[in-house]
Design a protein around this motif. Structure first.
Motif, short mmCIF file in Angstrom:
data_model
loop_
_atom_site.label_atom_id
_atom_site.label_comp_id
_atom_site.label_asym_id
_atom_site.label_seq_id
_atom_site.Cartn_x
_atom_site.Cartn_y
_atom_site.Cartn_z
N ASP A 50 35.16 40.32 46.48
CA ASP A 50 34.60 40.88 47.71
C ASP A 50 33.10 40.63 47.75
O ASP A 50 32.49 40.21 46.77
N ARG A 51 32.50 40.90 48.91
CA ARG A 51 31.09 40.60 49.13
C ARG A 51 30.19 41.40 48.21
O ARG A 51 29.22 40.87 47.65
N ALA A 52 30.48 42.68 48.03
CA ALA A 52 29.62 43.54 47.21
C ALA A 52 29.56 43.03 45.77
O ALA A 52 28.48 42.96 45.16
N ALA A 53 30.72 42.66 45.22
CA ALA A 53 30.74 42.17 43.85
C ALA A 53 30.02 40.83 43.74
O ALA A 53 29.33 40.56 42.73
N LEU A 54 30.15 39.98 44.75
CA LEU A 54 29.44 38.70 44.75
C LEU A 54 27.94 38.91 44.72
O LEU A 54 27.22 38.27 43.94
N LEU A 162 38.44 36.17 47.88
CA LEU A 162 37.00 36.26 48.14
C LEU A 162 36.66 35.59 49.46
O LEU A 162 35.86 36.12 50.26
N ALA A 163 37.24 34.43 49.72
CA ALA A 163 36.98 33.73 50.98
C ALA A 163 37.36 34.60 52.18
O ALA A 163 36.61 34.69 53.16
N ARG A 164 38.53 35.24 52.11
CA ARG A 164 38.94 36.11 53.21
C ARG A 164 37.96 37.27 53.39
O ARG A 164 37.61 37.64 54.51
N ALA A 165 37.51 37.85 52.27
CA ALA A 165 36.59 38.98 52.34
C ALA A 165 35.24 38.56 52.94
O ALA A 165 34.64 39.30 53.74
#
Length: 288
Positions: A50-54, A162-165
């Motif tokens: 997800d975005r936050a983890a990235l 991740l791409a979907r998120a």
């Protein structure tokens, strides 16, 4: 000072997909491939979905680098969404803007990628995706109990999540147009992303947008022409700012407001823009 080019690979890939880019990008460019956790020398780290983890993983190092001098980002396929997400986060934090955001083999964030499997399709959907991309395992690797299914498939599954998120998060971004020059690169035989689909990225920059098509399939970042194109783009954008010009610092980008576009940079009368930054009228192949 060299432009540092931070590179992000496609789903399932690590930094090795940019292994020879340093030699091929040409002078004035320092290539810095960044691998997501869960692969290569980071294989023991939990993968991000997800975005936050990235952002927890990569924003800190990039923020420090943004303060040090001119930089650019290139992302391929999934990596394009990663590069865009990081660009917005850097601008939201009021950090210096990249000279260039370059994206390859990827639909714009607000565009549905038809080949990407939905979450409910599970591993069968992932297998259909890699088959469509021309990367399906062959021979003994295709066995359901084999090494590919045990090691590569889980990484692909999480990368596609991740791409979907990242697409879902980008759909909420307003304004979409960021004050960063944007280069979108496609390949003439990419089975997943038609070159014309890259035009959707035009709405994500308030400065100049350029699209180029290279020969190849979905994994055209392996072709020497790709780093030559990206390296040249970095040098051109560096010249546009001037070697002695500090990297522009951008105030935080609001997250909720009526979409606006930044006025394009004006060029002097009767002066042609550099070839990389020239407006596109008729799509043509780039053979740098």
């Amino acid at each position: 000072m060299d432009v540092r080019l931070f590179c992000f690979g496609h789903a399932g890939a690590g930094a090795s997909s940019f292994g020879r880019w340093q030699q091929r990008c040409g002078p004035g460019v320092e290539v810095v491939p960044l691998a997501l956790p869960g692969r290569a020398n980071r294989r023991r780290e939990p993968r991000v979905t997800d975005r936050a983890a990235l952002l927890d993983d990569l924003l800190g190092p990039l923020a420090a680098a943004a303060e040090d001098g001119p930089y650019a980002l290139y992302g391929h396929s999934l990596g394009a969404l990663v590069a865009h997400t990081l660009t917005r986060a850097l601008l939201d934090a009021g950090l210096p803007a990249p000279l260039l955001l370059a994206v390859g083999a990827c639909h714009a964030p607000d565009t549905a990628a038809p080949a990407v499997p939905r979450a409910e399709q599970g591993d069968d959907g992932v297998l259909e995706f890699v088959t469509a991309a021309g990367a399906a395992p062959q021979g003994v690797l295709a066995a359901r109990t084999g090494l590919w299914h045990r090691t590569v498939l889980p990484v692909l599954r999480d990368d596609l999540a991740l791409a979907r998120a990242l697409r879902a998060a980008a759909a909420e971004d307003l304004p979409r147009a960021l004050p960063v020059r944007l280069l979108a690169v496609g390949a003439d035989r990419d089975p997943l992303v038609d070159a014309s689909a890259l035009d959707g990225w035009r709405d994500w920059t308030g400065l100049r947008f350029v699209r180029r098509t290279l020969p190849g399939d979905h994994f055209f970042q392996r072709d020497p022409r790709t780093p030559r194109l990206i390296g040249r783009a970095c040098r051109v954008t560096r010249r546009l700012t001037g070697p002695g010009t500090p990297v522009p610092r951008t105030s935080a980008v609001p997250t909720r407001m009526t979409p606006t576009r930044v006025a394009p940079t004006q060029k002097p009368p009767n002066q042609k823009p550099p070839p990389f930054m020239s407006p596109i009228r008729t799509e043509r192949s780039w053979t740098a």
